[in-house]
Design a protein around this motif. Structure first.
Motif, short mmCIF file in Angstrom:
data_model
loop_
_atom_site.label_atom_id
_atom_site.label_comp_id
_atom_site.label_asym_id
_atom_site.label_seq_id
_atom_site.Cartn_x
_atom_site.Cartn_y
_atom_site.Cartn_z
N THR A 1 -0.51 -7.54 4.74
CA THR A 1 -0.40 -8.83 4.40
C THR A 1 -0.85 -9.15 2.85
O THR A 1 -0.02 -10.17 2.11
N ALA A 2 -1.19 -8.23 2.26
CA ALA A 2 -1.19 -8.21 0.70
C ALA A 2 0.22 -8.27 -0.02
O ALA A 2 0.46 -9.06 -0.76
N ALA A 3 1.11 -7.46 0.53
CA ALA A 3 2.49 -7.62 0.38
C ALA A 3 3.14 -8.77 0.51
O ALA A 3 3.84 -9.29 -0.24
N ILE A 4 2.96 -9.60 1.67
CA ILE A 4 3.49 -10.66 2.05
C ILE A 4 3.10 -11.62 1.05
O ILE A 4 3.73 -12.41 0.51
N LYS A 5 1.84 -11.77 0.67
CA LYS A 5 1.05 -12.77 -0.24
C LYS A 5 1.55 -12.48 -1.45
O LYS A 5 1.79 -13.37 -2.40
N ALA A 6 1.92 -11.16 -1.97
CA ALA A 6 2.44 -11.00 -3.09
C ALA A 6 3.94 -11.47 -3.44
O ALA A 6 4.13 -12.09 -4.40
N SER B 1 5.64 -8.12 -7.69
CA SER B 1 6.67 -7.26 -7.27
C SER B 1 6.44 -6.08 -6.74
O SER B 1 6.62 -5.60 -5.78
N LYS B 2 5.60 -5.44 -7.60
CA LYS B 2 5.16 -3.95 -7.49
C LYS B 2 4.03 -3.79 -6.17
O LYS B 2 4.33 -2.86 -5.40
N ILE B 3 3.33 -4.85 -6.10
CA ILE B 3 2.44 -4.94 -4.76
C ILE B 3 3.24 -5.37 -3.48
O ILE B 3 2.79 -4.84 -2.62
N TYR B 4 4.31 -6.24 -3.60
CA TYR B 4 5.02 -6.56 -2.58
C TYR B 4 5.86 -5.16 -2.03
O TYR B 4 6.21 -5.07 -0.88
N GLU B 5 6.29 -4.56 -3.21
CA GLU B 5 7.04 -3.17 -2.76
C GLU B 5 6.43 -2.07 -2.23
O GLU B 5 7.03 -1.17 -1.68
N THR B 6 5.16 -1.76 -2.44
CA THR B 6 4.60 -0.84 -2.05
C THR B 6 3.48 -1.01 -0.77
O THR B 6 3.04 -2.26 -0.78
N LYS B 7 3.38 -0.17 0.02
CA LYS B 7 2.24 -0.26 1.16
C LYS B 7 0.93 0.35 1.00
O LYS B 7 0.18 0.18 1.90
N ALA B 8 1.07 1.19 -0.14
CA ALA B 8 -0.17 2.13 -0.47
C ALA B 8 -1.41 0.92 -1.09
O ALA B 8 -1.07 0.35 -2.07
N ASP C 1 -4.23 1.73 -2.40
CA ASP C 1 -4.62 1.87 -3.66
C ASP C 1 -3.90 1.70 -4.81
O ASP C 1 -4.28 1.12 -5.89
N LYS C 2 -2.45 1.75 -4.59
CA LYS C 2 -1.47 1.18 -5.61
C LYS C 2 -1.47 -0.26 -5.82
O LYS C 2 -1.53 -0.82 -6.82
N GLN C 3 -1.84 -1.08 -4.70
CA GLN C 3 -1.62 -2.40 -4.73
C GLN C 3 -2.86 -2.91 -5.46
O GLN C 3 -2.77 -3.82 -6.17
N ARG C 4 -3.94 -2.19 -5.39
CA ARG C 4 -5.14 -2.60 -6.04
C ARG C 4 -4.91 -2.41 -7.50
O ARG C 4 -5.52 -2.95 -8.55
N GLU C 5 -4.36 -1.20 -7.79
CA GLU C 5 -4.05 -1.00 -9.44
C GLU C 5 -3.34 -2.04 -10.00
O GLU C 5 -3.51 -2.33 -10.99
N TYR C 6 -2.00 -2.42 -9.11
CA TYR C 6 -1.26 -3.47 -9.94
C TYR C 6 -2.15 -4.71 -9.90
O TYR C 6 -1.95 -5.89 -10.83
N PHE C 7 -2.93 -5.07 -8.95
CA PHE C 7 -3.66 -6.28 -8.83
C PHE C 7 -4.68 -6.41 -10.05
O PHE C 7 -5.01 -7.42 -10.37
N SER C 8 -5.31 -5.22 -10.35
CA SER C 8 -6.15 -5.26 -11.47
C SER C 8 -5.30 -5.76 -12.82
O SER C 8 -5.98 -6.71 -13.43
N ASP C 9 -4.27 -5.48 -13.12
CA ASP C 9 -3.39 -5.85 -14.21
C ASP C 9 -2.96 -7.25 -13.97
O ASP C 9 -3.01 -8.03 -14.93
#
Length: 284
Positions: A166-171, A206-213, A215-223
């Motif tokens: 869902t995070a990817a979809i919302k991204a 876009s990075k959050i959308y492209e990955t399903k990991a 931990d990575k999504q949260r990293e990009y979300f911080s920025d």
């Protein structure tokens, strides 16, 4: 006779278009003026500034740098229009923009300033009632980024639940919302803030959308959250938002996020440390 006149007018509209029919309006004045600029994004800003003064029509040509306007001479003058354009930051054949108005333009919008003969330098926009007045359209669209903010909050909620799909979809929805923002309804300050962070926001989303990991999504979300905060300070949401801080994330370096609720719900740890963090600021 009335029937023939009706069909004659209909024929004129069909052949020449509605714009030609506008010529039958009572006492319209059509004029064109030289207005300096530097990029295509300036078109809407220049036209909006002319319309804000009361012009009924405004079209700016990038190739010729000519602004064509239609207005009622009984209600306003060409000077009113040219002053309005200058206060928006754009020099023209009669008025030079105040330095502060020019400096407030986005970097890509700044042009080479050349003083034209008989051009008048306008005083500070802060002392001019025309420059400080806000048109109805601007007031109505003061929350132009509302869909952007809602997409951000929906993505944040998905990260709280550790729902990477869902995070990817919302991204992806966030990227679409960013692309859909109507730049012409933003004032100069809002335009500059939005354009400054737009590329990075789209990259992070876009990075959050492209990955399903997760931990990575949260990293990009911080920025992404850091840039979103900078925009929200300028283009405020319709309701208060809370700037939250988690001191534990990223090996103790910490990270921020933005929430519509005062209760702490940590998107970096979710159920592992749901209440880790505190409110650092409120944007109203």
């Amino acid at each position: 006779m009335k029937t023939k006149l009706k069909y004659l007018l209909a024929g004129l509209i069909t052949v020449f278009g509605l714009s030609a029919f506008a010529g039958f309006q009572k006492n319209p004045t059509l004029q064109s003026f030289k207005v300096l600029e530097n990029c295509g994004m300036c078109e809407k800003t220049i036209e909006k500034a002319a319309l804000k003064t009361g012009a009924s029509k405004a079209e700016w040509n990038k190739e010729t740098k000519m602004l064509s306007v239609q207005y009622n001479p009984k209600k306003m003058t060409a000077d009113d229009i040219l002053k309005g354009v200058a206060y928006a930051g754009y020099d023209n054949e009669k008025y030079l923009a105040p330095t502060e108005s020019y400096n407030n333009l986005h970097e890509c919008c700044k042009y080479d300033r050349v003083k034209v003969k008989q051009t008048t330098y306008l005083p500070s926009a802060q002392t001019n009632s025309l420059a400080n007045s806000k048109p109805a359209q601007e007031v109505q669209n003061k929350n132009e980024l509302e869909s952007v903010y809602n997409s951000y909050f929906n993505m944040k909620d998905a990260l709280i639940r550790a729902d990477s799909k869902t995070a990817a979809i919302k991204a992806k929805e966030l990227v679409d919302a960013l692309n859909a923002v109507k730049m012409n309804v933003l004032n100069t300050t809002e335009h500059n803030a939005f354009m400054k962070f737009l590329p990075d926001l789209k990259t992070d989303a876009s990075k959050i959308y492209e990955t399903k990991a997760i931990d990575k999504q949260r990293e990009y979300f911080s920025d992404l959250s850091n840039k979103m905060y900078e925009i929200m300070k300028v283009i405020k949401p319709s309701s208060p938002v809370y700037i939250d801080y988690c001191p534990m994330y990223n090996d103790g370096k910490g990270a921020y996020w933005i929430s519509k609720e005062s209760a702490i719900k940590n998107p970096y740890y979710g159920s592992q440390m749901m209440s880790c963090g505190k409110v650092k600021e409120i944007i109203k």
